[in-house]
Design a protein around this motif. Structure first.
Motif, PDB file in Angstrom:
ATOM      1  N   ILE A  11       0.720  -1.217  -0.134  1.00 37.66           N
ATOM      2  CA  ILE A  11      -0.057  -0.174  -0.041  1.00 37.66           C
ATOM      3  C   ILE A  11       0.996   1.438  -0.135  1.00 37.66           C
ATOM      4  N   TRP A  12       1.028   1.880  -1.248  1.00 38.26           N
ATOM      5  CA  TRP A  12       1.743   2.899  -1.233  1.00 38.26           C
ATOM      6  C   TRP A  12       1.160   4.317  -0.446  1.00 38.26           C
ATOM      7  N   VAL A  13      -0.182   4.359  -0.863  1.00 40.92           N
ATOM      8  CA  VAL A  13      -1.035   5.454   0.007  1.00 40.92           C
ATOM      9  C   VAL A  13      -2.443   4.880  -0.087  1.00 40.92           C
ATOM     10  N   LYS A  14      -3.221   5.281   1.136  1.00 37.51           N
ATOM     11  CA  LYS A  14      -4.669   5.240   1.216  1.00 37.51           C
ATOM     12  C   LYS A  14      -4.902   6.386   1.872  1.00 37.51           C
ATOM     13  N   ARG A  15      -5.897   7.260   1.135  1.00 40.35           N
ATOM     14  CA  ARG A  15      -6.496   8.376   1.613  1.00 40.35           C
ATOM     15  C   ARG A  15      -8.136   8.222   1.848  1.00 40.35           C
ATOM     16  N   PHE A  16      -8.645   8.992   2.946  1.00 39.74           N
ATOM     17  CA  PHE A  16     -10.056   9.327   2.938  1.00 39.74           C
ATOM     18  C   PHE A  16      -9.973  10.647   2.873  1.00 39.74           C
ATOM     19  N   GLY A  17     -10.656  11.201   1.474  1.00 42.14           N
ATOM     20  CA  GLY A  17     -10.428  12.586   1.183  1.00 42.14           C
ATOM     21  C   GLY A  17      -9.141  12.885   1.056  1.00 42.14           C
ATOM     22  N   ALA A  18      -8.906  14.126   1.666  1.00 41.76           N
ATOM     23  CA  ALA A  18      -7.253  14.570   1.751  1.00 41.76           C
ATOM     24  C   ALA A  18      -6.467  13.988   2.721  1.00 41.76           C
ATOM     25  N   ARG A  19      -7.191  13.129   3.503  1.00 42.31           N
ATOM     26  CA  ARG A  19      -6.340  12.671   4.552  1.00 42.31           C
ATOM     27  C   ARG A  19      -5.699  11.331   4.489  1.00 42.31           C
ATOM     28  N   GLU A  20      -4.235  11.307   4.619  1.00 44.86           N
ATOM     29  CA  GLU A  20      -3.739   9.978   4.450  1.00 44.86           C
ATOM     30  C   GLU A  20      -3.789   9.216   5.762  1.00 44.86           C
ATOM     31  N   VAL A  21      -4.127   7.858   5.702  1.00 45.83           N
ATOM     32  CA  VAL A  21      -4.495   6.927   6.767  1.00 45.83           C
ATOM     33  C   VAL A  21      -3.176   6.080   6.884  1.00 45.83           C
ATOM     34  N   LEU A  22      -2.961   5.366   5.645  1.00 42.39           N
ATOM     35  CA  LEU A  22      -2.004   4.492   5.396  1.00 42.39           C
ATOM     36  C   LEU A  22      -0.913   4.883   4.440  1.00 42.39           C
ATOM     37  N   ARG A  23       0.382   4.511   4.762  1.00 43.48           N
ATOM     38  CA  ARG A  23       1.478   5.009   3.873  1.00 43.48           C
ATOM     39  C   ARG A  23       2.674   3.922   3.896  1.00 43.48           C
ATOM     40  N   LEU A  49      -6.907  -4.481   6.615  1.00 44.21           N
ATOM     41  CA  LEU A  49      -7.692  -5.757   6.161  1.00 44.21           C
ATOM     42  C   LEU A  49      -8.563  -5.726   5.133  1.00 44.21           C
ATOM     43  N   ARG A  50      -9.343  -4.678   5.075  1.00 35.68           N
ATOM     44  CA  ARG A  50     -10.423  -4.342   4.078  1.00 35.68           C
ATOM     45  C   ARG A  50      -9.594  -4.442   2.653  1.00 35.68           C
ATOM     46  N   ILE A  51      -8.330  -3.784   2.598  1.00 38.68           N
ATOM     47  CA  ILE A  51      -7.841  -3.820   1.359  1.00 38.68           C
ATOM     48  C   ILE A  51      -7.117  -5.153   0.961  1.00 38.68           C
ATOM     49  N   ALA A  52      -6.649  -5.829   1.982  1.00 37.55           N
ATOM     50  CA  ALA A  52      -5.899  -6.987   1.942  1.00 37.55           C
ATOM     51  C   ALA A  52      -7.048  -8.078   1.537  1.00 37.55           C
ATOM     52  N   ALA A  53      -8.415  -7.937   1.872  1.00 42.42           N
ATOM     53  CA  ALA A  53      -9.373  -8.883   1.462  1.00 42.42           C
ATOM     54  C   ALA A  53      -9.869  -8.553   0.272  1.00 42.42           C
ATOM     55  N   GLY A  54      -9.567  -7.263  -0.376  1.00 50.05           N
ATOM     56  CA  GLY A  54     -10.150  -6.860  -1.722  1.00 50.05           C
ATOM     57  C   GLY A  54     -11.508  -6.334  -1.747  1.00 50.05           C
ATOM     58  N   LEU A  55     -11.753  -5.722  -0.375  1.00 52.80           N
ATOM     59  CA  LEU A  55     -13.123  -5.067  -0.224  1.00 52.80           C
ATOM     60  C   LEU A  55     -12.906  -3.580  -0.450  1.00 52.80           C
ATOM     61  N   ASP A  56     -11.763  -2.927  -0.192  1.00 51.73           N
ATOM     62  CA  ASP A  56     -11.537  -1.704  -0.567  1.00 51.73           C
ATOM     63  C   ASP A  56     -10.326  -1.686  -1.445  1.00 51.73           C
ATOM     64  N   THR A  57     -10.867  -0.955  -2.881  1.00 51.91           N
ATOM     65  CA  THR A  57     -10.041  -1.063  -3.788  1.00 51.91           C
ATOM     66  C   THR A  57      -9.353   0.629  -4.159  1.00 51.91           C
ATOM     67  N   ALA A  58      -9.795   1.187  -3.383  1.00 51.47           N
ATOM     68  CA  ALA A  58      -9.539   2.708  -3.763  1.00 51.47           C
ATOM     69  C   ALA A  58      -8.275   3.148  -2.917  1.00 51.47           C
ATOM     70  N   PHE A  59      -7.199   2.524  -3.386  1.00 53.02           N
ATOM     71  CA  PHE A  59      -5.976   2.984  -2.791  1.00 53.02           C
ATOM     72  C   PHE A  59      -4.857   2.844  -3.937  1.00 53.02           C
TER      73      PHE A  59
END
Length: 209
Positions: A11-23, A49-59
């Motif tokens: 995960i290079w970066v995960k954002r919710f709006g303008a806020r970075e939550v994972l990098r 976990l949601r990214i790992a499980a394929g439930l969140d692809t917006a990253f």
């Protein structure tokens, strides 16, 4: 024939709006390895976990090698209008007899006709675990599966989960805020912290490595 592949989560970066939550999350799980991620509430564990499980692809990043995935959520997320047996039959597309055997394996023998609302929270969590394992996952994802349980019930669930996960052999990723859960279930423990959140190793009992 090649064997199971490692699961690689980048995960290079995960954002919710303008806020970075994972990098800069780079995590590889060997086939059959059990990895726990510790961290406080709100740090981004469930997002990972949601990214790992394929439930969140917006990253920005990649997940490779996951294969057949099953997830146990923080809440049991059962079908309240279906019996315990039908929750397994419908989700995993298995025969009723196989569902009954799965119920017995998690201590719910004879409760196949019961609806989720007639089960205790601990029993609902056992049913949710059975549902995930009935899918015969290659990659099992556990999102704080013992949340809201009293200490005695949680200890029983930890022991049951550890045994069944070892028996099924699935590569497993668990997130929790409880070190005892990580110690009981994982071969390797990581800690998530910071803003945006990142991962670092944690020793089992001797501190940081």
């Amino acid at each position: 024939m090649s064997g199971p592949a490692p699961v690689s989560i980048d995960i290079w970066v995960k954002r919710f709006g303008a806020r970075e939550v994972l990098r800069d999350i780079a995590l590889t799980l060997a086939p059959g390895e059990r990895v726990a991620v510790l961290g406080p509430s709100g740090v981004g564990k469930s997002t990972l976990l949601r990214i790992a499980a394929g439930l969140d692809t917006a990253f920005e990043g990649t997940v490779r090698g996951a294969g057949r995935v099953a997830m146990v959520f923080q809440e049991p997320t059962l079908l309240p209008w279906r019996s315990a047996r039908d929750n397994l039959v419908l989700a995993a597309r298995i025969p009723a007899a196989e569902a009954e055997a799965a119920l017995a394996s998690v201590g719910l023998a004879g409760r196949g006709e019961a609806f989720p609302g007639h089960l205790s929270l601990g029993q609902q969590r056992r049913l949710a675990l059975a549902r995930a394992l009935c899918a015969r996952p290659e990659f099992l994802v556990l999102d704080e599966p013992f949340a809201s349980l009293d200490a005695e019930t949680a200890a029983g669930m930890r022991a049951l989960t550890a045994r069944l996960v070892a028996e099924c052999g699935a590569t497993t990723l668990l997130v929790t805020h409880a070190p005892a859960e990580a110690e009981a279930l994982a071969d390797r423990i990581l800690v998530m912290s910071g803003t945006p959140a990142q991962l670092r190793p944690r020793g089992r009992s001797s501190g940081e490595r």
